[in-house]
Design a protein around this motif. Sequence first.
Motif, PDB file in Angstrom:
ATOM      1  N   ILE A  48       0.814  -1.218   0.000  1.00  0.00           N
ATOM      2  CA  ILE A  48       0.000   0.000   0.000  1.00  0.00           C
ATOM      3  C   ILE A  48       0.846   1.265   0.000  1.00  0.00           C
ATOM      4  O   ILE A  48       0.316   2.354  -0.136  1.00  0.00           O
ATOM      5  N   ASP A  50       2.680   2.809  -2.104  1.00  0.00           N
ATOM      6  CA  ASP A  50       2.509   3.701  -3.251  1.00  0.00           C
ATOM      7  C   ASP A  50       1.130   4.352  -3.288  1.00  0.00           C
ATOM      8  O   ASP A  50       0.924   5.338  -3.985  1.00  0.00           O
ATOM      9  N   ASP A  51       0.184   3.797  -2.534  1.00  0.00           N
ATOM     10  CA  ASP A  51      -1.165   4.351  -2.498  1.00  0.00           C
ATOM     11  C   ASP A  51      -1.288   5.547  -1.566  1.00  0.00           C
ATOM     12  O   ASP A  51      -2.226   6.321  -1.666  1.00  0.00           O
ATOM     13  N   GLN A  53      -0.043   9.065  -0.268  1.00  0.00           N
ATOM     14  CA  GLN A  53       0.711  10.229  -0.731  1.00  0.00           C
ATOM     15  C   GLN A  53       1.392  10.909   0.463  1.00  0.00           C
ATOM     16  O   GLN A  53       0.817  11.036   1.528  1.00  0.00           O
TER      17      GLN A  53
END
Length: 58
Positions: A48, A50-51, A53
Amino acid sequence: MAASDVWSDPNRCPFCGAGLRNPGDGFIDHIEEASDCASRFGLWRDRIGDDIQGDWSG
């Protein structure tokens, strides 16, 4: 107990369903003692990452 029930219950480990002494520190204590859950948590975080920010403290 269905997997969705475990993931929505902060008093249970979402990886094995074990009861936690509390939702915060209890989870950390649990993954320090349960190497399988620690591995699964690490894999989940990697997937997760990369999900999310920006910085994530979790």
